[in-house]
Design an enzyme around this catalytic site. Structure first.
Site, short mmCIF file in Angstrom:
data_model
loop_
_atom_site.label_atom_id
_atom_site.label_comp_id
_atom_site.label_asym_id
_atom_site.label_seq_id
_atom_site.Cartn_x
_atom_site.Cartn_y
_atom_site.Cartn_z
N GLY A 278 -50.59 74.15 28.30
CA GLY A 278 -51.85 74.29 27.55
C GLY A 278 -52.35 72.91 27.14
O GLY A 278 -51.56 72.08 26.71
N ASP B 113 -44.49 73.37 18.20
CA ASP B 113 -43.31 74.23 18.32
C ASP B 113 -42.11 73.53 18.96
O ASP B 113 -41.21 74.20 19.46
CB ASP B 113 -43.67 75.49 19.13
CG ASP B 113 -44.16 75.17 20.53
OD1 ASP B 113 -44.43 73.99 20.81
OD2 ASP B 113 -44.29 76.11 21.34
N THR C 151 -49.02 69.57 22.55
CA THR C 151 -49.28 71.01 22.38
C THR C 151 -49.79 71.25 20.96
O THR C 151 -49.27 70.65 20.02
CB THR C 151 -48.03 71.87 22.62
OG1 THR C 151 -48.26 73.17 22.07
CG2 THR C 151 -46.77 71.31 21.97
N GLY D 46 -50.36 80.38 18.13
CA GLY D 46 -48.95 80.18 17.78
C GLY D 46 -48.16 81.43 18.09
O GLY D 46 -48.07 82.33 17.27
N ARG D 47 -47.63 81.48 19.33
CA ARG D 47 -46.92 82.69 19.76
C ARG D 47 -45.53 82.77 19.14
O ARG D 47 -45.08 83.82 18.73
CB ARG D 47 -46.78 82.71 21.29
CG ARG D 47 -48.00 83.25 21.97
CD ARG D 47 -47.81 83.29 23.45
NE ARG D 47 -47.74 81.94 23.99
CZ ARG D 47 -48.11 81.60 25.21
NH1 ARG D 47 -48.58 82.51 26.02
NH2 ARG D 47 -48.02 80.36 25.64
N ASP E 3 -49.35 73.78 19.27
CA ASP E 3 -48.49 74.71 18.53
C ASP E 3 -47.50 74.06 17.55
O ASP E 3 -47.01 74.72 16.65
CB ASP E 3 -47.68 75.58 19.51
CG ASP E 3 -48.56 76.58 20.23
OD1 ASP E 3 -49.77 76.60 19.99
OD2 ASP E 3 -48.01 77.35 21.05
N GLN F 159 -59.58 76.55 18.98
CA GLN F 159 -58.59 75.65 18.39
C GLN F 159 -58.05 74.62 19.38
O GLN F 159 -57.44 73.64 18.99
CB GLN F 159 -57.38 76.46 17.88
CG GLN F 159 -57.70 77.39 16.77
CD GLN F 159 -56.69 78.53 16.71
OE1 GLN F 159 -55.74 78.47 15.93
NE2 GLN F 159 -56.86 79.56 17.51
N ARG F 160 -58.21 74.89 20.67
CA ARG F 160 -57.61 73.98 21.66
C ARG F 160 -58.56 72.86 22.09
O ARG F 160 -58.13 71.91 22.74
CB ARG F 160 -57.16 74.78 22.89
CG ARG F 160 -55.84 75.48 22.70
CD ARG F 160 -54.82 75.08 23.74
NE ARG F 160 -55.27 75.32 25.07
CZ ARG F 160 -54.85 76.33 25.84
NH1 ARG F 160 -53.97 77.18 25.38
NH2 ARG F 160 -55.29 76.46 27.05
N ARG G 185 -64.73 82.01 4.52
CA ARG G 185 -64.58 82.31 3.09
C ARG G 185 -65.95 82.47 2.41
O ARG G 185 -66.13 83.34 1.56
CB ARG G 185 -63.76 81.24 2.38
CG ARG G 185 -63.40 81.64 0.96
CD ARG G 185 -62.58 80.60 0.27
NE ARG G 185 -61.18 80.57 0.69
CZ ARG G 185 -60.28 81.47 0.33
NH1 ARG G 185 -60.63 82.51 -0.42
NH2 ARG G 185 -59.04 81.37 0.72
N ARG H 204 -50.14 75.45 34.46
CA ARG H 204 -48.74 75.88 34.37
C ARG H 204 -48.34 76.14 35.82
O ARG H 204 -49.04 76.85 36.53
CB ARG H 204 -48.62 77.13 33.51
CG ARG H 204 -49.05 76.87 32.06
CD ARG H 204 -48.78 78.05 31.14
NE ARG H 204 -49.03 77.69 29.76
CZ ARG H 204 -50.13 77.98 29.06
NH1 ARG H 204 -51.08 78.70 29.62
NH2 ARG H 204 -50.27 77.60 27.83
N ASP I 181 -42.93 72.64 25.69
CA ASP I 181 -41.57 73.02 26.07
C ASP I 181 -41.40 73.25 27.57
O ASP I 181 -40.50 72.68 28.20
CB ASP I 181 -41.21 74.29 25.27
CG ASP I 181 -39.75 74.63 25.41
OD1 ASP I 181 -38.93 73.91 24.83
OD2 ASP I 181 -39.44 75.60 26.14
N VAL J 159 -51.47 55.15 27.98
CA VAL J 159 -50.49 54.90 29.05
C VAL J 159 -51.07 53.89 30.05
O VAL J 159 -50.44 52.88 30.39
CB VAL J 159 -50.10 56.21 29.78
CG1 VAL J 159 -49.37 55.92 31.09
CG2 VAL J 159 -49.25 57.10 28.87
N ARG K 251 -53.68 51.78 29.80
CA ARG K 251 -54.02 50.45 29.30
C ARG K 251 -52.79 49.64 28.93
O ARG K 251 -52.72 48.44 29.20
CB ARG K 251 -54.97 50.57 28.12
CG ARG K 251 -56.31 51.12 28.59
CD ARG K 251 -57.44 50.76 27.70
NE ARG K 251 -58.69 51.15 28.34
CZ ARG K 251 -59.83 51.28 27.70
NH1 ARG K 251 -59.89 51.06 26.41
NH2 ARG K 251 -60.92 51.62 28.36
O1 F6P Z 1 -49.18 76.74 23.97
C1 F6P Z 1 -50.44 76.56 23.48
C2 F6P Z 1 -51.21 77.84 23.40
O2 F6P Z 1 -52.50 77.47 22.96
C3 F6P Z 1 -50.64 78.92 22.49
O3 F6P Z 1 -50.87 78.72 21.14
C4 F6P Z 1 -51.34 80.15 23.02
O4 F6P Z 1 -50.61 81.30 22.74
C5 F6P Z 1 -51.39 79.88 24.49
O5 F6P Z 1 -51.34 78.47 24.64
C6 F6P Z 1 -52.60 80.44 25.18
O6 F6P Z 1 -52.49 80.20 26.54
P1 F6P Z 1 -53.65 80.42 27.61
O7 F6P Z 1 -54.66 79.33 27.39
O8 F6P Z 1 -52.98 80.29 28.91
O9 F6P Z 1 -54.23 81.75 27.33
#
Ligand code: F6P
Length: 319
Positions: A11, A129, A125, A170-171, A127, A251-252, A154, A72, A103, A23, A25
């Site tokens: 992700g 994690d 990542t 956050g799985r 997460d 969030q990403r 809110r 992936r 991971d 990296v 530069r």
């Molecule tokens: O590992 C990062 C993450 O954003 C997790 O928080 C989330 O569960 C997962 O990736 C979502 O993955 P995808 O973008 O493949 O749906």
């Protein structure tokens, strides 16, 4: 080592571009060549490899995502896939690889190292994690994005005297929920590390209402339940009007925070220096603001700990 490659995998996370830039530069500054690999391990297998220069990474420090793309990769889990990757690495004369990911990506880095390619990992990542490092690249940005969304939510929840269930990513790890929950003033934080019953949540919300609270926010990590489902159960259990919001991939993305950019730059510099000395099979991390590196096998064997101290603090703050 004079010729290295960099790839992003898994992700994406804000700060990955800042890492690629650093990296390229820093390696160039020290007289090393850098090759950018597209689409994670897929690019290594298929030879999607291109030389990068300090100018090819201009204007990206402020951008979310990754200019190298990410994926992936199932094929890299097979021996044949890895053999193809090693063939490409040798074809280009690449002596070491930097992998920015989480991971799963580090399991790949571990396998690549075992095949004799010195590989160094950068934790990328949202997460947070990974057990061996206090923070991962992208986490700070993701938390800030979630907090800003909670602020907006809110406003309208208070006007309508409602409860909101804000589902964050956050799985397996509740850190985004924990940090965004505390910073966003959540009444309840639900994380996979500490399961709680719906009854307990309802009691806390009703007790808050008793104390004069006009609205409540539940920050829910996706690994602890689904927003819609929890929202229905809470409405049923409390009689309070409740709405779910799933923040999802919002969030990403987005421009990385100053903290993520600096962390990415420092960690990348560390990774390049390791490879310049011929050192591989290491993961770079941060502890107490200090950048360090650790053996991959040792780092991946560590067990994650969850901050009970912060979790308890959140309960007291919701008083
Ligand atoms: O590992 C990062 C993450 O954003 C997790 O928080 C989330 O569960 C997962 O990736 C979502 O993955 P995808 O973008 O493949 O749906």
């Amino acid at each position: 080592m004079k010729k290295i490659a960099v790839l992003t995998s898994g992700g994406d996370a804000p700060g990955m571009n800042a890492a690629i830039r650093a990296v390229v530069r820093i390696a160039d500054y020290h007289g090393m060549e850098v090759y950018g690999v597209s689409r994670g391990y897929n690019g290594l297998i298929n030879g999607q490899i291109e030389k990068m220069t300090p100018r090819s990474v201009a204007d990206i420090i402020q951008r979310g995502g990754t200019i190298l793309k990410t994926a992936r990769c199932e094929e890299f889990k097979t021996e044949e896939g890895r053999a193809k990757a090693v063939e490409q690495i040798q074809k280009y004369g690449i002596e070491g690889v930097i992998v920015c990911g989480g991971d799963g990506s580090f399991r790949g880095a571990q396998l690549l190292s075992r095949l004799g390619i010195p590989t160094v990992g950068l934790p990328g990542t949202i997460d947070n994690d990974l057990a061996y490092t206090e923070y991962t690249l992208g986490f700070d940005t993701a938390v800030n994005t979630a907090v800003s969304a909670i602020n907006n939510i809110r406003d309208t929840m208070t006007s309508h005297e409602r409860v909101s269930v804000v589902e964050v990513m956050g799985r397996r790890c509740g850190d985004i929920a924990l940090y965004a929950g505390i910073a966003g003033g959540a009444e309840v934080i639900m994380v996979p590390e500490i399961p709680v019953s719906i009854d307990y949540i309802c009691q806390r919300l009703l007790a808050g209402k008793e104390r004069g609270k006009l609205s409540s926010i539940i920050v829910l990590a996706e690994g602890a339940g689904h927003g819609e489902e929890i929202s229905e159960l809470v409405e049923k259990g409390t009689g309070l009007e409740t709405r779910p919001v799933v923040l999802g991939h919002v969030q990403r993305g987005g421009t990385p925070t100053c903290r993520d950019r600096i962390l990415a730059s420092r960690m990348s510099a560390h990774a390049v220096k390791l490879l310049s000395k011929g050192v591989g099979n290491r993961l770079v991390g941060v502890k107490g603001e200090k950048i360090f590196d650790m053996d991959i096998d040792e780092a991946l064997a560590q067990k994650r700990t969850f901050s009970k101290e912060l979790y308890d603090l959140a309960i007291e703050l919701a008083n």
